[in-house]
Design a protein around this motif. Sequence first.
Motif, mmCIF file in Angstrom:
data_model
loop_
_atom_site.group_PDB
_atom_site.id
_atom_site.type_symbol
_atom_site.label_atom_id
_atom_site.label_comp_id
_atom_site.label_asym_id
_atom_site.label_seq_id
_atom_site.Cartn_x
_atom_site.Cartn_y
_atom_site.Cartn_z
ATOM 1 N N ILE A 45 0.852 -1.193 0.000
ATOM 2 C CA ILE A 45 0.000 0.000 0.000
ATOM 3 C C ILE A 45 0.889 1.245 0.000
ATOM 4 N N GLN A 46 0.549 2.280 -0.826
ATOM 5 C CA GLN A 46 1.251 3.574 -0.826
ATOM 6 C C GLN A 46 0.726 4.426 0.326
ATOM 7 N N VAL A 47 1.622 4.810 1.199
ATOM 8 C CA VAL A 47 1.244 5.584 2.393
ATOM 9 C C VAL A 47 1.862 6.969 2.295
ATOM 10 N N GLN A 48 1.076 7.978 2.573
ATOM 11 C CA GLN A 48 1.570 9.376 2.547
ATOM 12 C C GLN A 48 1.855 9.833 3.966
ATOM 13 N N GLU A 49 3.079 10.236 4.190
ATOM 14 C CA GLU A 49 3.491 10.776 5.482
ATOM 15 C C GLU A 49 4.021 12.183 5.250
ATOM 16 N N GLY A 50 3.240 13.165 5.615
ATOM 17 C CA GLY A 50 3.598 14.545 5.331
ATOM 18 C C GLY A 50 3.542 14.780 3.835
ATOM 19 N N GLY A 51 4.622 15.229 3.261
ATOM 20 C CA GLY A 51 4.662 15.465 1.813
ATOM 21 C C GLY A 51 5.342 14.349 1.076
ATOM 22 N N TYR A 52 5.544 13.238 1.746
ATOM 23 C CA TYR A 52 6.306 12.146 1.139
ATOM 24 C C TYR A 52 5.429 10.914 1.054
ATOM 25 N N VAL A 53 5.388 10.246 -0.087
ATOM 26 C CA VAL A 53 4.616 9.020 -0.312
ATOM 27 C C VAL A 53 5.585 7.865 -0.474
ATOM 28 N N ALA A 54 5.361 6.784 0.299
ATOM 29 C CA ALA A 54 6.253 5.637 0.253
ATOM 30 C C ALA A 54 5.438 4.364 0.384
ATOM 31 N N PRO A 55 5.839 3.281 -0.262
ATOM 32 C CA PRO A 55 5.130 2.004 -0.135
ATOM 33 C C PRO A 55 5.398 1.357 1.215
ATOM 34 N N SER A 56 4.384 0.606 1.697
ATOM 35 C CA SER A 56 4.521 -0.069 2.982
ATOM 36 C C SER A 56 3.753 -1.384 2.937
ATOM 37 N N VAL A 57 4.138 -2.364 3.750
ATOM 38 C CA VAL A 57 3.526 -3.697 3.786
ATOM 39 C C VAL A 57 2.421 -3.723 4.852
ATOM 40 N N PHE A 58 1.220 -4.162 4.450
ATOM 41 C CA PHE A 58 0.086 -4.260 5.365
ATOM 42 C C PHE A 58 -0.463 -5.693 5.336
ATOM 43 N N PRO A 59 -0.828 -6.250 6.493
ATOM 44 C CA PRO A 59 -1.470 -7.567 6.504
ATOM 45 C C PRO A 59 -2.931 -7.465 6.038
ATOM 46 N N ILE A 60 -3.462 -8.527 5.430
ATOM 47 C CA ILE A 60 -4.843 -8.561 4.950
ATOM 48 C C ILE A 60 -5.660 -9.455 5.912
ATOM 49 N N VAL A 61 -6.712 -8.849 6.456
ATOM 50 C CA VAL A 61 -7.630 -9.577 7.346
ATOM 51 C C VAL A 61 -8.997 -9.557 6.684
ATOM 52 N N GLY A 62 -9.424 -10.655 6.355
ATOM 53 C CA GLY A 62 -10.656 -10.705 5.571
ATOM 54 C C GLY A 62 -10.351 -10.259 4.162
ATOM 55 N N ASN A 63 -11.021 -9.221 3.769
ATOM 56 C CA ASN A 63 -10.750 -8.633 2.455
ATOM 57 C C ASN A 63 -10.158 -7.232 2.570
ATOM 58 N N GLU A 64 -9.707 -6.890 3.790
ATOM 59 C CA GLU A 64 -9.207 -5.538 4.010
ATOM 60 C C GLU A 64 -7.756 -5.581 4.493
ATOM 61 N N ALA A 65 -7.011 -4.544 4.057
ATOM 62 C CA ALA A 65 -5.621 -4.374 4.530
ATOM 63 C C ALA A 65 -5.643 -3.513 5.790
ATOM 64 N N VAL A 66 -5.046 -4.039 6.856
ATOM 65 C CA VAL A 66 -5.039 -3.306 8.127
ATOM 66 C C VAL A 66 -3.595 -3.102 8.569
ATOM 67 N N SER A 67 -3.433 -2.188 9.519
ATOM 68 C CA SER A 67 -2.078 -1.948 10.046
ATOM 69 C C SER A 67 -1.681 -3.076 10.964
ATOM 70 N N ILE A 68 -0.421 -3.247 11.197
ATOM 71 C CA ILE A 68 0.085 -4.334 12.032
ATOM 72 C C ILE A 68 -0.342 -4.151 13.474
ATOM 73 N N ASP A 69 -0.538 -2.902 13.883
ATOM 74 C CA ASP A 69 -0.956 -2.648 15.267
ATOM 75 C C ASP A 69 -2.422 -3.036 15.489
ATOM 76 N N TYR A 70 -3.210 -3.055 14.406
ATOM 77 C CA TYR A 70 -4.632 -3.380 14.538
ATOM 78 C C TYR A 70 -4.836 -4.836 14.913
ATOM 79 N N LEU A 71 -3.840 -5.651 14.690
ATOM 80 C CA LEU A 71 -3.953 -7.067 15.031
ATOM 81 C C LEU A 71 -4.118 -7.274 16.522
ATOM 82 N N ASP A 72 -3.541 -6.390 17.352
ATOM 83 C CA ASP A 72 -3.695 -6.501 18.812
ATOM 84 C C ASP A 72 -5.155 -6.325 19.215
ATOM 85 N N ASN A 73 -5.842 -5.435 18.548
ATOM 86 C CA ASN A 73 -7.262 -5.231 18.848
ATOM 87 C C ASN A 73 -8.076 -6.492 18.491
ATOM 88 N N LEU A 74 -7.729 -7.107 17.379
ATOM 89 C CA LEU A 74 -8.434 -8.322 16.982
ATOM 90 C C LEU A 74 -8.223 -9.440 17.994
#
Length: 882
Positions: A182-211
Motif C-alpha cells: 500500500i502507498q502511504v503518505q506521510e507529510g509530503g512524502y509518499v512511500a510504499p509499505s507492507v500491510f497484513p490482509i484480514v478478511g478482504n481488508e488491509a489493516v495496520s500491524i498494530d490493529y492485530l492486537d485489537n483483533l
Amino acid sequence: MSARKIPYKELRWLPTKKILGQFKEPKKLMPTKAIVGQKRATDALDLGLKLYKPGYNIYVAGIAGTGRMTTIKRALEQVCKEYDKAPSKTDGFNGAPDRCYVYNFTDPSQPVLLSFSRGQGRVFRDDMGELVRVLRTEIPKTLESQHIQREREMIIDRYQRQEKKVFEEFAESLKTEGFALIQVQEGGYVAPSVFPIVGNEAVSIDYLDNLVKEKKMEEKERDKKVKRHKELSAELKRVLTKARALGKEMHHAMDKLVQRSASLVLDGLMDDLQSRHKDEDVRKYLLRVKTHILNNIEAFSGKKDGGAEHGGQGGGEGIIVLGGAPSRPPEDQFWYYEVNLLYDSSSEGSEHKKVPIVEEHNPSYTNLFGAIEYNVGHGGFWSTDFRHIKSGSLLRADGGYIIINALDIMRRPVVWDQLKRVLKTEQLSIQQPETYFQVAPLSLKPEPIDLRVKVIMVGPSWVYHLLYHHEEDFAKTFKVLSDFGTTMPLTTDSTKQFASVLKAVCERGKMRNFDQDGIIAMIEHGIEEAGQRDRISTRFAYITDILREADYWASQDNKKHIGRKHVERALDEKRERHGLTEEHVQRLIDEGVLLVDTSGKRVGQINGLSVYQMGHVSFGKPSRVTATTSVGMSGIVNIEREAKMSGPIHDKGVLILTGYLRQKYAQREPLNLSASLCFEQSYGGVDGDSASSTEIYALLSALSGVPIRQDLAVTGSVNQLGDIQPIGGANEKIEGFFDVCKSRKLTGKQGVVIPVQNERHLMLRGDVVKAVKAGKFHIYSVSNIDEGIELLMGKPAGKVRKDGTFPPGSIHALVAKRISKMNAVLASMGGGKSLKDEKKVAKNTKKKVVKKKSKKKVVKKKSKKKVVKKRVKKKVAKKKKR
C-alpha cells in the motif's frame, strides 16, 4: 709671509676674449638636447640600461635640479629607438607576455597562471567569453530538440517499466502470503509499505492486537503475521534500494545523453580554441574546462539548480569567504570560465609598446606589486576569488623599465623588503601585505609570476650609501650607480654647452632669445651657483628658473632680447623675495640689538662670520666672538658646548685649538690656564669649524693683551700646526660683512680675512667689487695663523728661536710670558709648577739620588768591616782553646 690683499680683478670671474667671441651672434647659437656636464653619470646609466642581466638595476644618485629625470627619460628613449631599429641586437627585450589568472578546478584557493604572447591574452579572454555565450545559446537548443526529447522519454519509459515490474513482482508475492503493498503518505512524502490482509481488508500491524483482544484472532496467528511482516518489510527495503538504483541508472543514462548531445556542440568549439592556443598549459586548462562544462551541463540548459543536483559545483563554490559565513551564488553562474587578464600590453598607449617604461609616482605596496581585492557582503563578511587579483606597476613594466623614487619607497612599510625579494628571486607573488587588515588573512595563493624588469631608483646619495652599508642584498641587486654631480669644469666649450642648454629652454618655452651680455650674465650666475670661479653649475632646474624670470622682466621692459639687466633684475627680485630673515638680522645689527663693531680695537674680541641657509637662498652675517683667560687649570671651556648648543664639528675645532696652543707654548713648560670662548648672542646653536681660526685670534689677544682690529672680520678653519684651511660660503660671508659696514658707512679700512685656498671661490657681487676697486673695502687672504696675527693685531707674530723662545715684543712672546706668569702664580698657590720650580725639583731629585747612592756605599763598607771583625774574633778564640 704676510697677509695678501686680493686685487679687485680676482674677486669675480671675467670672460676671456675667446668666450666673448663665441657669443657675438647669439642667434647662431645652436640649441642642444644633450645632457651637459654629466658624462660619468650618463655612461653608467647607458651601461645599466643596456646590460639587461639580473642584479644590474640602477641607482641614480644626486641632488634635485641636476637633470636626473630628464637624463633618464632621454636615455630610455634612445634605448627604445635602438630596439625598434635592431631588436635582435638589443639585449633583454623579448617582449613581456600577457599574464592571465584562471579558475583552478582542483584547488580554487590557488588560481592558475596562463601566459600568452603580447596581445594574445585579450584574444583568449574574448574567446572564452564567446565560448560561454555560444554554449548558453546552442546547448539549450540541442537539448530541446525532438530526437533528444524522444531519447529522453524512451530512457524514462524503459526505467519506469523496470521499476514497475519490480514492485509488481513483490506485490504478487505479498498476496500469496496474505499481505498487500500500500502507498502511504506521510507529510509530503509518499512511500510504499507492507500491510497484513484480514478478511478482504488491509489493516495496520498494530490493529492485530485489537483483533486479539476481541478474540477474533488467535495470538499464535497474530505472532506469526507480525514476524512475517518484519521479514517482508526488510524485503521491501531491498526492493526500494533496487528501485533507487534503477533511478540512478536512469539519471546516469540521461546525463550521458545530455553530455553526448552537448559534446556535439562543445567538441567543435574546443577543437577550434586548441588550434589557436597551442601552449601546453592552455590546452590542459581547456580540457579541465570541457570536463567541468560537461559535468555541469544543466547550468547551460537554463535550470539554475541543475548543476547542484547532478554532483556539479554550485555557483558559489570556489569563492573564498572569510568569517565562516555561507557563500551566496553570484548572479552569473558561468564565472568559472572567465579569464582575469592582469595587464593588456597591446592596449598601452606608449610610443614604444615593445619596451614598457613605467614611472611610478606613488609606490605603495598595492600600486607596485598588485593586490587581491575583497567584496564585502551582507553581515560584513569578505569574499574573493581569482577574478579579484589585480596587477601592479612592476608587472606592467615586465620586460622593460620602472622608475621609482628611493625616498618614497623607504617611507612605506613592507615595500622595500618585498621589492628586494622580487628582484632577488625574479618572481612576483601577488599577495596582500602582512599588515594589510587582520579581518582579511591570506585566502588566495596565486601562482607566482616570472618577472624580468629593470628598476631605476632615483634618490639622494646618502640613501645609496646607507643602503649599501646596511642592506646585505642592496649591492647585489643595484650594481650600477649613476652619480650626478652639481658642477662641471669651466672651459670655453663648457660655457658654449651651458648656453646651448639655455637656448633649447628658450625655444621649448617660446621665450625671448638673449643677447651677448645676457648670456654672459647667465654664465656668471652659473659660476655663482657652482661656488668657485673654475667651475659652472649643472643644476639647470634652478638656472632655468632665473632664465624664465629674466624673460618676464624683459617682457615688462618691452625688449626683444634678454639682457644683463634683466638677469640681474631676476636675481635681485629673487633675493628680495627670500630676504625677510636677512633684512631682519641686518635691522637688529643696525639698531644695536646684535652687537657688532666695525671700527676700533678691542682685547679678546673679534668679528666672526657665519652663513644662514634659507631654502635655496643663503646669506652671511658677522657675529661677535669673545675670549677670556685667567689663572687656573681647567683649560679651554667652550661655552656653547657646556650649554649643549654646539655641534660636533665645532667641538672638534675647539679641541684643535687646544692642540695648537700645546705645540706652540707648551714645549718648555706646562700649559696651565683657564679660558672660555663664546659666540655672543647666539641662541640657535653653533656648528662647523670655520671659526676655529677666529677663536685662536681672540684667545691670543686675551693672553697677550694686544687688541684686535674690529674693522676686520675673519673666517677660516685651522689645524694643530696653525695652518689655515678653506671653508664654505666665503662669498656669502664677505657680502654679509660688507652690507653691515656699508650700512654704517665704509671707512676704507674695513675688510674680511679669508683662507688663501678660498681665493678661487670668490664670485662677489658687483657692488662689493666696486668698493674694493675704489679702496673702500678690502679682502685679505692668509695661509697661517701668524699672517693673520700681524694683520689683526699690528705686531709681528714672532718665529720661535733655537732656544725655544720668541723674539721680545712679538705676540707669541707676550703669550708665552703670560702663560709663564700664570704658571708661577699657580705654583705659588700650590696648584701648579712653574719652569723654575720644575728645575729646582729636578736638581733636588738628582741630589737625593746621589745621597742614596753614597749611603748605600757606606752601608756596604760597614758591613764588610763587621764581617772581617767576626772572622778575626773566631781565629782568636780557636788559638786560646789550643
